[in-house]
Write an enzyme that holds these catalytic residues in place. Sequence first.
Site, PDB file in Angstrom:
ATOM      1  N   GLU A  24      70.490  20.805  -7.470  1.00  0.00           N
ATOM      2  CA  GLU A  24      69.288  19.985  -7.351  1.00  0.00           C
ATOM      3  C   GLU A  24      68.055  20.819  -7.660  1.00  0.00           C
ATOM      4  O   GLU A  24      68.098  22.058  -7.642  1.00  0.00           O
ATOM      5  CB  GLU A  24      69.170  19.360  -5.955  1.00  0.00           C
ATOM      6  CG  GLU A  24      68.931  20.348  -4.841  1.00  0.00           C
ATOM      7  CD  GLU A  24      68.837  19.683  -3.469  1.00  0.00           C
ATOM      8  OE1 GLU A  24      69.361  18.573  -3.304  1.00  0.00           O
ATOM      9  OE2 GLU A  24      68.238  20.304  -2.573  1.00  0.00           O
TER      10      GLU A  24
ATOM     11  N   HIS B 281      68.086  30.317   5.027  1.00  0.00           N
ATOM     12  CA  HIS B 281      68.335  28.873   5.093  1.00  0.00           C
ATOM     13  C   HIS B 281      68.798  28.408   6.471  1.00  0.00           C
ATOM     14  O   HIS B 281      69.303  27.294   6.621  1.00  0.00           O
ATOM     15  CB  HIS B 281      69.354  28.437   4.028  1.00  0.00           C
ATOM     16  CG  HIS B 281      68.995  28.853   2.635  1.00  0.00           C
ATOM     17  ND1 HIS B 281      67.884  28.348   1.975  1.00  0.00           N
ATOM     18  CD2 HIS B 281      69.563  29.749   1.785  1.00  0.00           C
ATOM     19  CE1 HIS B 281      67.807  28.904   0.779  1.00  0.00           C
ATOM     20  NE2 HIS B 281      68.807  29.755   0.638  1.00  0.00           N
TER      21      HIS B 281
ATOM     22  N   LYS C 294      77.604  16.170   1.184  1.00  0.00           N
ATOM     23  CA  LYS C 294      76.251  16.015   0.649  1.00  0.00           C
ATOM     24  C   LYS C 294      76.245  15.189  -0.627  1.00  0.00           C
ATOM     25  O   LYS C 294      75.319  14.415  -0.875  1.00  0.00           O
ATOM     26  CB  LYS C 294      75.633  17.395   0.380  1.00  0.00           C
ATOM     27  CG  LYS C 294      75.687  18.361   1.562  1.00  0.00           C
ATOM     28  CD  LYS C 294      74.892  17.874   2.748  1.00  0.00           C
ATOM     29  CE  LYS C 294      74.836  18.897   3.869  1.00  0.00           C
ATOM     30  NZ  LYS C 294      76.072  19.017   4.649  1.00  0.00           N
TER      31      LYS C 294
ATOM     32  N   ARG D 296      75.835  14.775  13.859  1.00  0.00           N
ATOM     33  CA  ARG D 296      76.139  15.398  15.149  1.00  0.00           C
ATOM     34  C   ARG D 296      74.844  15.597  15.919  1.00  0.00           C
ATOM     35  O   ARG D 296      73.753  15.324  15.409  1.00  0.00           O
ATOM     36  CB  ARG D 296      76.801  16.762  14.923  1.00  0.00           C
ATOM     37  CG  ARG D 296      75.958  17.673  14.028  1.00  0.00           C
ATOM     38  CD  ARG D 296      76.493  19.072  13.950  1.00  0.00           C
ATOM     39  NE  ARG D 296      75.885  19.837  12.874  1.00  0.00           N
ATOM     40  CZ  ARG D 296      74.686  20.409  12.904  1.00  0.00           C
ATOM     41  NH1 ARG D 296      73.925  20.266  13.978  1.00  0.00           N
ATOM     42  NH2 ARG D 296      74.228  21.103  11.875  1.00  0.00           N
TER      43      ARG D 296
END
Length: 508
Positions: free
Chosen positions: A200, A235, A116, A292
């Site tokens: 973030e 999540h 990421k 993917r």
Amino acid sequence: MFKKILIANRGEIAVRVIRACHERGIAAIAVYSDVDRASLHVRKADEAYPIGPASASESYLNIQKILDAAAQSGADAIHPGYGFLSENAKFARACADAGVKFIGPTAAAMEAMGSKTRARQAMERAGIPFVPGTSRGLESFEQAEHVAAQIGYPVMLKAAAGGGGKGMRLVHKPHELKSALEGARSEAERAFGDSEVYIEKAIVNPRHIEMQVLADEHGNTVYLGERECSLQRRHQKVVEEAPSPIVHADMRKRMGEVAVRVAQAAGYTNAGTVEFLVDQQKNLYFLEMNTRLQVEHPVTELITGLDLVHLQIRIAAGERLPFTQKEVVIRGHAIECRIYAEDPENNYFPSPGKITLLLTPSGPGIRHDSGIYEGWTVPLDYDPLLAKLIGYGTDRDQAISRLTRALNEYFVGGIKTNISLFRHILSDPDFRAAKVDTGFLDRFLQQKHAETAKAPKAIEAAVIAAGVFAILGSGAGSTELSGANDSANSKRSATSNWTIAAKKEAMR
């Protein structure tokens, strides 16, 4: 075209890829751990090879054992499915070194987008908007503290190698940051073997919308429309739909063009998904790229009429994309429910065990991608996803109606499942009005929990009221009324006896 494809996975996705292989006249090779010997994907494959104990690290995550099975079977390509080794650049490179085609992106593209933090660095260079925060892993708690103060709370800590909600922590206040950072790093190390964590800004109540892309090995890249993935628990996505109820044609074009730029910046090939957060003002922020095939790919297949697994295989075999961007047309609406072996009444804990009865839905507009069968024992060792139930209609309302009907036809005996959860979600007025965001399901479950907590008191009151009514009713009223009641009771008794006899006769 390939002669044999080994599927380095299990469960419903392995069955899905096996079916695509058979449709193309390709032999499908399965691998299985000790507890998966009787699994559906093993039964449907042309050949199957054991790869070790139940522990994923000793079987489905063991690169050498997968490659040994490929060599033994004579497979000339490997499809990784999703999860396990599907986003492992080391595995993709090992396949290339062994002379076996990896059906997915190159190791270099996977390395660029699989992390990421590296993906954020690449998007920064390409001018793609992303959520404010760090583009590199946090080096210390003091750095995390400084950045959090700059961008403002709440903040989100995320594992650089993460996915599926692992290594993520939402931090509302400064005093929560230190323990959250330690927890995120520890979970990331356990889940991915990489403790790198970045920070973030947490966007409050965003929508999670992703864009499917396809790229061949000749420089052609297209987008196939978006998927709404805002309904999440811990999540992890629970319900997905396509198209998103809030995305109009211009917004779709803008998102699609950004997604293509992301893929091209990474030198990406094969199927991939670019994920965005969309705030309440409909501003887009690049989140990450999944290198993917996605769990929720069926909803895109239904609204475009394209088979993504077939296209993955054709791209890996060196073919060009058989269509252009202008030829991609979206028709209708599709919604997917992920059916898990988990107990809604016990905090959604996994519910392994033997499936004693299985009644699967069908009918117009229903697709059921499954990895289970009646009599099979669901193991505790892996993700508890059993199947995916998808409803398709000419519009969102029809898709919801068909999916609701299908859920009422669905029954899995012997274990607990989350099927009842979807019945509640699909009947919720806010869901039907498409008023959803990433916090929707948490609020929904809290409300259901509160209602359940009140239910015993309401039932107790109803029982007391019924008892009082029975006591007051006995022996009361005129002889005429009493006679009328006796007559009615006699009729009810006769009807009841007749019904019971009929049922017994029918069961012979």
